[in-house]
Scaffold this motif. Structure first.
Motif, PDB file in Angstrom:
ATOM      1  N   LYS A 147       0.808  -1.214   0.000  1.00 56.89           N
ATOM      2  CA  LYS A 147       0.000   0.000   0.000  1.00 56.89           C
ATOM      3  C   LYS A 147       0.846   1.271   0.000  1.00 56.89           C
ATOM      4  CE  LYS A 147      -4.124   1.948   2.138  1.00 56.89           C
ATOM      5  NZ  LYS A 147      -5.138   1.802   3.227  1.00 56.89           N
ATOM      6  N   GLY A 148       0.553   2.106  -0.989  1.00 59.86           N
ATOM      7  CA  GLY A 148       1.221   3.394  -1.088  1.00 59.86           C
ATOM      8  C   GLY A 148       2.628   3.341  -1.646  1.00 59.86           C
ATOM      9  N   ILE A 149       3.115   2.119  -1.961  1.00 57.71           N
ATOM     10  CA  ILE A 149       4.494   1.985  -2.434  1.00 57.71           C
ATOM     11  C   ILE A 149       4.555   1.413  -3.847  1.00 57.71           C
ATOM     12  CG2 ILE A 149       6.768   1.020  -1.968  1.00 57.71           C
ATOM     13  CD1 ILE A 149       5.872   2.945   0.170  1.00 57.71           C
ATOM     14  N   CYS A 150       4.072   0.185  -4.021  1.00 53.94           N
ATOM     15  CA  CYS A 150       4.167  -0.467  -5.326  1.00 53.94           C
ATOM     16  C   CYS A 150       3.323  -1.731  -5.339  1.00 53.94           C
ATOM     17  CB  CYS A 150       5.630  -0.828  -5.643  1.00 53.94           C
ATOM     18  SG  CYS A 150       6.350  -2.009  -4.464  1.00 53.94           S
ATOM     19  N   GLU A 165      23.544   6.561  -0.840  1.00 56.45           N
ATOM     20  CA  GLU A 165      24.096   7.525   0.128  1.00 56.45           C
ATOM     21  C   GLU A 165      23.112   7.812   1.266  1.00 56.45           C
ATOM     22  OE1 GLU A 165      26.025   7.900  -3.765  1.00 56.45           O
ATOM     23  OE2 GLU A 165      23.936   7.992  -3.103  1.00 56.45           O
ATOM     24  N   ILE A 166      21.820   7.828   0.963  1.00 62.00           N
ATOM     25  CA  ILE A 166      20.818   8.097   2.007  1.00 62.00           C
ATOM     26  C   ILE A 166      19.932   6.874   2.250  1.00 62.00           C
ATOM     27  CG2 ILE A 166      20.762  10.596   1.673  1.00 62.00           C
ATOM     28  CD1 ILE A 166      18.292  10.255  -0.064  1.00 62.00           C
ATOM     29  N   GLU A 167      20.373   5.712   1.749  1.00 65.80           N
ATOM     30  CA  GLU A 167      19.689   4.433   1.960  1.00 65.80           C
ATOM     31  C   GLU A 167      18.208   4.529   1.619  1.00 65.80           C
ATOM     32  OE1 GLU A 167      20.546   2.897   5.835  1.00 65.80           O
ATOM     33  OE2 GLU A 167      22.650   2.569   5.368  1.00 65.80           O
ATOM     34  N   LEU A 168      17.959   4.814   0.347  1.00 69.55           N
ATOM     35  CA  LEU A 168      16.584   5.017  -0.111  1.00 69.55           C
ATOM     36  C   LEU A 168      16.426   4.503  -1.537  1.00 69.55           C
ATOM     37  CD1 LEU A 168      14.441   8.188   0.359  1.00 69.55           C
ATOM     38  CD2 LEU A 168      14.929   7.419  -1.978  1.00 69.55           C
ATOM     39  N   LEU A 169      15.267   3.890  -1.805  1.00 75.56           N
ATOM     40  CA  LEU A 169      14.938   3.438  -3.163  1.00 75.56           C
ATOM     41  C   LEU A 169      13.639   4.115  -3.586  1.00 75.56           C
ATOM     42  CD1 LEU A 169      16.403   0.910  -1.599  1.00 75.56           C
ATOM     43  CD2 LEU A 169      15.718  -0.349  -3.615  1.00 75.56           C
ATOM     44  N   LEU A 170      13.693   4.877  -4.641  1.00 68.33           N
ATOM     45  CA  LEU A 170      12.528   5.602  -5.139  1.00 68.33           C
ATOM     46  C   LEU A 170      11.850   4.788  -6.230  1.00 68.33           C
ATOM     47  CD1 LEU A 170      10.868   8.280  -5.146  1.00 68.33           C
ATOM     48  CD2 LEU A 170      12.419   9.069  -6.946  1.00 68.33           C
ATOM     49  N   LEU A 214      11.233   2.756  -0.762  1.00 71.33           N
ATOM     50  CA  LEU A 214      11.605   1.623   0.083  1.00 71.33           C
ATOM     51  C   LEU A 214      12.782   2.061   0.936  1.00 71.33           C
ATOM     52  CD1 LEU A 214      11.492  -1.431  -2.380  1.00 71.33           C
ATOM     53  CD2 LEU A 214       9.898  -0.942  -0.522  1.00 71.33           C
ATOM     54  N   THR A 215      12.690   1.794   2.228  1.00 74.35           N
ATOM     55  CA  THR A 215      13.759   2.138   3.160  1.00 74.35           C
ATOM     56  C   THR A 215      14.017   0.931   4.063  1.00 74.35           C
ATOM     57  OG1 THR A 215      12.263   2.969   4.873  1.00 74.35           O
ATOM     58  CG2 THR A 215      12.961   4.543   3.175  1.00 74.35           C
ATOM     59  N   ALA A 216      14.921   1.124   5.012  1.00 70.30           N
ATOM     60  CA  ALA A 216      15.211   0.051   5.972  1.00 70.30           C
ATOM     61  C   ALA A 216      13.973  -0.310   6.784  1.00 70.30           C
ATOM     62  CB  ALA A 216      16.345   0.483   6.892  1.00 70.30           C
ATOM     63  N   ASP A 217      13.037   0.643   6.918  1.00 74.45           N
ATOM     64  CA  ASP A 217      11.847   0.413   7.740  1.00 74.45           C
ATOM     65  C   ASP A 217      10.812  -0.492   7.082  1.00 74.45           C
ATOM     66  OD1 ASP A 217      12.834   2.018   9.793  1.00 74.45           O
ATOM     67  OD2 ASP A 217      11.977   3.846   8.926  1.00 74.45           O
TER      68      ASP A 217
END
Length: 248
Positions: free
Chosen positions: A15-18, A98-103, A123-126
């Motif tokens: 939900k809200g991601i993909c 660098e900021i541990e993020l996937l867009l 997508l993040t570590a969380d």
């Protein structure tokens, strides 16, 4: 348990991601890199502990950190990781280690920071653990339970758990040596008389293969027991179990 959406090839929603699209048999067989994609997205903390702690390391990366580490390696690895996301998500992805993020939704070339970062799908570590479990579901694999204590656990205890796990894997590997190949399973399904053949079996979801085989085995066991009783076998010793039931 059989998931109806995956069985019919419909995507699962994060939900809200993909959305996560279950791969077809053709997707798996035609792509030599598919096992790399699967390993990349389904690797567990235990898998990583087995590699890092066994080699004397005090800490092992999380699955999300492992993804980012691999992305840093070289251009070829980066392309495979992007292709892996494309396979399951059907959307381009921009990875920012660098900021541990996937867009999700934009490739690096298409990205407009002023527009695309206002309400980003990331997508993040969380939330990566949840993403991994959806990938597992799309492949017909069991979901992994998250242990809240993993990160703070004493490395010595983790090494002990790892050794127990390794022993279990050795036992399971010995059992799996006699398991039929994927091609054998496909051929068996084509012999079930349910309309599947080499011309169309590639269109069904990959997870369906194991589910159809399991249901067929349940049906076959039930039929054999019924026939045995009808032939005069002791009904007190043979107790047929109705075959339409959930698969573990």
């Amino acid at each position: 348990m059989i998931n109806d959406k995956i069985f019919l090839g419909f995507p699962l929603e994060m939900k809200g991601i993909c959305k996560i699209y279950p791969p077809t048999v053709n997707d798996v067989v035609s792509n030599d890199d598919f096992t790399i994609y699967q390993s990349l997205f389904t690797i567990t903390q235990e898998d990583l502990d087995k590699v890092y702690l066994a080699n004397g390391g005090e800490m092992s990366p999380t699955p999300f950190q492992y993804l980012l580490i691999n992305y840093y390696q070289n251009e070829e690895t980066q392309e495979k990781i992007i292709a892996a996301f494309q396979q399951f998500v059907h959307e381009p992805v921009t990875i920012v280690p660098e900021i541990e993020l996937l867009l999700i939704g934009k490739s690096e070339d298409e990205l407009d920071p002023d527009v695309d970062l206002e309400n980003p799908r990331v997508l993040t570590a969380d939330n990566y653990f949840d993403f991994q479990n959806l990938i597992r579901k799309s492949l017909g694999l069991k979901e992994v339970e998250k242990s809240e204590d993993d990160e703070d656990e004493d490395p010595r205890i983790r090494r002990w758990k790892m050794k127990v796990k390794q022993h279990e894997e050795i036992v399971n590997k010995k059992k799996s040596k006699t398991a039929p190949t994927f091609g054998t399973l496909l051929a068996a399904i084509c012999c079930m008389g349910i309309g599947l053949n080499p011309l169309n079996i590639g269109e069904m979801s990959y997870a369906c293969v194991q589910w159809l085989i399991a249901m067929y085995q349940q049906n076959e066991s039930y039929e054999v027991d019924i026939q045995a009783i009808m032939a005069g076998a002791d009904s007190k010793k043979i107790k047929p179990k109705y075959w339409i039931k959930n698969i573990d």
